[in-house]
Write a protein that holds these residues in place. Structure first.
Motif, PDB file in Angstrom:
ATOM      1  N   ALA A  56       0.955  -1.269  -0.251  1.00 12.44           N
ATOM      2  CA  ALA A  56       0.104   0.413  -0.502  1.00 12.44           C
ATOM      3  C   ALA A  56       1.143   1.325  -0.072  1.00 12.44           C
ATOM      4  O   ALA A  56       0.713   2.524  -0.775  1.00 12.44           O
ATOM      5  CB  ALA A  56      -0.514   0.223   1.152  1.00 12.44           C
ATOM      6  N   SER A  57       1.677   1.263   1.076  1.00 10.33           N
ATOM      7  CA  SER A  57       3.032   2.581   0.998  1.00 10.33           C
ATOM      8  C   SER A  57       3.394   2.921  -0.189  1.00 10.33           C
ATOM      9  O   SER A  57       3.826   4.137  -1.146  1.00 10.33           O
ATOM     10  CB  SER A  57       3.723   2.384   2.018  1.00 10.33           C
ATOM     11  OG  SER A  57       4.702   1.668   1.227  1.00 10.33           O
ATOM     12  N   LEU A  58       4.049   1.650  -0.982  1.00  6.58           N
ATOM     13  CA  LEU A  58       4.982   1.986  -2.222  1.00  6.58           C
ATOM     14  C   LEU A  58       4.044   2.198  -3.541  1.00  6.58           C
ATOM     15  O   LEU A  58       3.996   2.743  -4.616  1.00  6.58           O
ATOM     16  CB  LEU A  58       5.396   0.720  -2.567  1.00  6.58           C
ATOM     17  CG  LEU A  58       6.318   0.430  -1.867  1.00  6.58           C
ATOM     18  CD1 LEU A  58       7.205  -0.846  -2.061  1.00  6.58           C
ATOM     19  CD2 LEU A  58       7.545   0.844  -2.398  1.00  6.58           C
ATOM     20  N   MET A  59       2.829   1.022  -3.536  1.00  9.43           N
ATOM     21  CA  MET A  59       1.990   1.543  -4.885  1.00  9.43           C
ATOM     22  C   MET A  59       0.071   2.253  -4.968  1.00  9.43           C
ATOM     23  O   MET A  59       0.490   2.673  -5.992  1.00  9.43           O
ATOM     24  CB  MET A  59       1.166   0.264  -5.849  1.00  9.43           C
ATOM     25  CG  MET A  59       2.599  -1.486  -5.646  1.00  9.43           C
ATOM     26  SD  MET A  59       3.275  -0.966  -6.800  1.00  9.43           S
ATOM     27  CE  MET A  59       2.820  -0.673  -7.820  1.00  9.43           C
ATOM     28  N   LYS A  60      -0.141   2.318  -4.200  1.00 12.37           N
ATOM     29  CA  LYS A  60      -1.420   2.968  -3.260  1.00 12.37           C
ATOM     30  C   LYS A  60      -2.384   2.730  -4.322  1.00 12.37           C
ATOM     31  O   LYS A  60      -3.173   3.929  -4.152  1.00 12.37           O
ATOM     32  CB  LYS A  60      -0.194   4.875  -4.288  1.00 12.37           C
ATOM     33  CG  LYS A  60       0.235   5.391  -3.092  1.00 12.37           C
ATOM     34  CD  LYS A  60       0.793   5.659  -1.669  1.00 12.37           C
ATOM     35  CE  LYS A  60       1.949   6.455  -0.852  1.00 12.37           C
ATOM     36  NZ  LYS A  60       2.267   6.423   0.230  1.00 12.37           N
TER      37      LYS A  60
END
Length: 331
Positions: free
Chosen positions: A130-134
């Motif tokens: 989630a933090s990388l791909m959003k």
């Protein structure tokens, strides 16, 4: 092998890539007219999705591998674990498609690229994606606990685990001087333990309960206290297209979380249904339910504290992607 089986086999191999309809006659050794007839039947029956690429060209996917959401349809991914009775029962109630994956990285990647619309995979893994791909949003904690260490020797040096998983995170919390050996599937990890390649393994239920018949087992929550295992997340495109369907799924999920372990009949039914997907005996699955806490409600703040303390990410990077209080009754 008949024409339908040949075409389905090719589509299964191609997964999210799909295949151009023009390629299928050569790949399946069939005439163009036969391919066209079979694809039309499969599309009408809901087995495949066909998209126009150019004026005369179509790309085809199996429904379960189509890398985009479809209106009023959902595909939920799980691991081969007994943590998911509420997921399975909610999916059954709403006619969802359930896909079973070998490891958390493959499952969470499938959620990120859109070949599943919902996924129940480790919170740790989902937070990183989630933090990388959003492009994924976390809505629920599926359960607490449910994993531990299986000891092949009294003094362990090499420990088998899965990469970027709750198991790996918990092993590091114990601060032991272990060498980690990473595996892509629980079956391969168990085989390695029995062959003596590793001295112990970190694994989840119902493998843990099954292996307790022949090995010493220590549950993680006995050593470090309660911890969140899997979370339930949605792909952002699916969320935008099927908000009402997601809301219904969350309501059914919450309902069954309250029933598992407390309502005997519902617990028996859920274990039998889950058995159909993960392949374990339903009595073993039901026994392993006692390793979990299914009805503990965690808030956005609880998860943010976990992210800061255990994953070492700034809360600002993950806060917009947390909606654990969605559809929860206000106190």
């Amino acid at each position: 092998m008949d024409a339908k089986s040949r075409i389905l086999g090719i589509l299964k191999q191609r997964k999210e890539e799909g295949v151009l309809q023009s390629e299928l006659p050569k790949l399946a050794n069939l005439s163009k007219s036969t391919v066209s007839e079979v694809i039309s039947t499969l599309e009408a029956d809901g087995w495949v999705v066909r998209n126009k690429v150019t004026k005369k060209s179509y790309r085809i996917w199996l429904l379960e591998h189509y890398p985009n959401p479809l209106k009023n349809t959902f595909r939920v991914g799980i691991l081969k674990a007994s943590e998911y009775p509420a997921i399975i029962m909610a999916a059954k109630k709403l006619n969802g498609i359930v896909k079973v994956f070998d490891n958390s990285l493959e499952l969470t990647r499938a959620l990120s690229i859109g070949s599943v619309d919902l996924a129940a995979s480790p919170l740790f893994t989902q937070v990183l994606f989630a933090s990388l791909m959003k492009n994924i949003v976390i809505f629920r904690i599926v359960a607490l606990n449910g994993s531990g260490v299986v000891m092949g020797k009294t003094h362990c040096k090499k420990i088998g685990t899965t990469e970027l998983s709750t198991m790996e995170l918990n092993l590091k919390k114990l601060n032991k001087n272990w060498d980690f050996v990473y595996f892509k599937s629980p079956e391969r990890m168990i085989e390695s333990l029995r062959d003596g390649e590793v001295d112990g393994i970190a694994i989840w239920e119902p493998y843990l309960t099954e292996l307790n018949k022949e090995y010493e087992v220590v549950k993680f929550n006995e050593l470090i206290g309660d911890f969140p295992c899997c979370s339930l997340a949605a792909n952002s495109k699916f969320l935008n297209q099927n908000r009402n369907l997601l809301s219904r799924f969350l309501q059914e999920f919450d309902f069954y979380c309250e029933k598992i372990g407390l309502d005997k009949n519902e617990t028996i039914k859920a274990a039998r249904e889950l058995s159909n997907y993960i392949g374990f005996n339903d009595k073993l699955i039901r026994k392993s339910f006692s390793s979990f806490v299914f009805n503990r409600i965690l808030t956005n703040e609880n998860v943010l504290e976990f992210v800061e303390k255990e994953v070492f990410l700034r809360r600002e990077s993950i806060q917009p992607l947390l909606r654990l209080e969605c559809l929860r009754p206000k106190s």
